[in-house]
Design an enzyme around this catalytic site. Structure first.
Site, PDB file in Angstrom:
ATOM      1  N   GLU A  94      78.616  47.996   7.608  1.00 22.22           N
ATOM      2  CA  GLU A  94      77.152  48.086   7.617  1.00 22.22           C
ATOM      3  C   GLU A  94      76.687  48.983   6.478  1.00 22.22           C
ATOM      4  OE1 GLU A  94      75.542  48.661  11.644  1.00 22.22           O
ATOM      5  OE2 GLU A  94      73.977  49.924  10.776  1.00 22.22           O
ATOM      6  N   ASP A  96      73.096  50.852   5.429  1.00 22.89           N
ATOM      7  CA  ASP A  96      71.832  51.133   6.114  1.00 22.89           C
ATOM      8  C   ASP A  96      70.779  51.848   5.309  1.00 22.89           C
ATOM      9  OD1 ASP A  96      72.626  50.333   8.642  1.00 22.89           O
ATOM     10  OD2 ASP A  96      73.388  52.307   9.191  1.00 22.89           O
ATOM     11  N   GLU A  98      67.377  53.492   6.877  1.00 17.86           N
ATOM     12  CA  GLU A  98      66.558  53.697   8.074  1.00 17.86           C
ATOM     13  C   GLU A  98      65.443  54.664   7.714  1.00 17.86           C
ATOM     14  OE1 GLU A  98      69.488  52.923  11.847  1.00 17.86           O
ATOM     15  OE2 GLU A  98      69.485  54.947  11.023  1.00 17.86           O
TER      16      GLU A  98
END
Ligand code: NAG
Ligand code: NAG
Ligand code: NAG
Length: 276
Positions: A94, A96, A98
């Site tokens: 993953e 990311d 955010e």
């Protein structure tokens, strides 16, 4: 198994602004996901009952993915809006972005992480040099066999290099989808969880447009993944870009796992040496 990269050279423009109705599926939140303007704009909302999210229909192994995003305005404390790439399964990879909301007037935090084989813990966090709720800004992930680079409005803010699997794991084996979501993260998001979501301000809405994907599209079984126009495939940060990255990190980075001796009492992870 060894994968071949077939380079297909198209005429210059291969980055199509995608039509949300055609390229993405709702993952949860039902009518909290809204597609507007003929597929050009998508909004995600969070209320007390549920957040919402969507994902790309296609899977990719390497690519340069961008989105223009306008974050939840006003009091967004406790909310997390995300834009990330992820594979499936218990040993997933993953990459990311955010965006951790905040009280009105307090800065959003951009939280980045790289997870390989289900293991993360490689967080770097930043404040931004603009108000990300006032207008759309471009957030991009470049992911190629050498490096992962996070960009904000074209400025690199973080790189994560591939040092070879004997030194540090790097996600280069599992195809990923593009995901986006908004959810309640008030256990940890704002000032480490001190400030909770004010549900009287709900629904919280973030807007997405112009998702653009220059990438190698993964097709199961074929062992090949055509990459289209591929200048990004060999890209690494050159001197001037590295200087800009260092400028951003010096002024706007608020957390770096590589400089957290409380977490890594035996010294920082190996990849830290190459990535700062
Ligand atoms: C996007 O896709 C939808 C569904 O296929 C279609 O109705 C719409 O006209 C498309 N929008 C654009 C801008 O092409
Ligand atoms: C919220 O604002 C505070 C105070 O300026 C800041 O320390 C924090 O990093 C900001 N972001 C989050 C997500 O808490
Ligand atoms: C859409 O995104 C692409 C890639 O980031 C960019 O080149 C293009 O200018 C954007 N289009 C608009 C209308 O902002």
């Amino acid at each position: 198994m060894k994968f071949l990269v077939f380079l297909v050279v198209f005429p210059l423009v291969t980055a199509f602004a995608s039509n949300f109705s055609q390229e993405y599926d709702l993952t949860w939140g039902s009518d909290r996901v809204r597609i507007l303007n003929n597929g050009e704009l998508l909004t995600l909302s969070l209320d007390k009952d549920s957040g919402s999210g969507f994902q790309s229909r296609k899977e990719y192994l390497f690519g340069k993915m961008s989105v223009q995003l306008k974050l939840v305005p006003g009091d967004s404390a406790g909310t997390v809006t995300s834009y990330y790439l992820a594979s499936q399964g218990s040993t997933w990879d993953e990459i990311d972005f955010e965006f951790l909301g905040n009280l009105s007037g307090d800065p959003y935090t951009v939280h980045t992480n790289v997870i390989t084989g289900g293991k993360g813990g490689r967080e770097q966090q930043f404040h931004l040099w603009f108000d990300p709720t006032a207008d759309f800004h471009t957030y991009s992930i470049l992911w190629n066999p050498q490096v992962i680079i996070f960009y904000v409005d074209g400025t690199p803010i973080r790189q994560f290099k591939n040092l070879g699997s004997s030194k540090a794991p790097f996600p280069n084996r599992q195809a990923m989808r593009i995901h986006s979501s908004i959810w309640n993260g008030d256990e940890w998001a704002t000032r480490g969880g001190l400030i909770k979501t004010d549900w009287s301000k709900a629904p919280f809405t973030a807007s997405y447009r112009n998702m653009s994907t220059q990438a190698c599209i993964w097709t199961y079984g074929s062992g090949a993944y055509p990459c289209g126009s591929s200048s990004w495939l060999a890209r690494e940060l050159d001197g001037p870009s590295l200087e800009r990255l260092m400028w951003v990190q010096k002024r706007y980075m608020i957390y770096n796992y590589c400089m957290d001796p409380k977490r890594f009492t035996q010294g920082p992870p190996l990849e830290c040496v190459a990535n700062t």
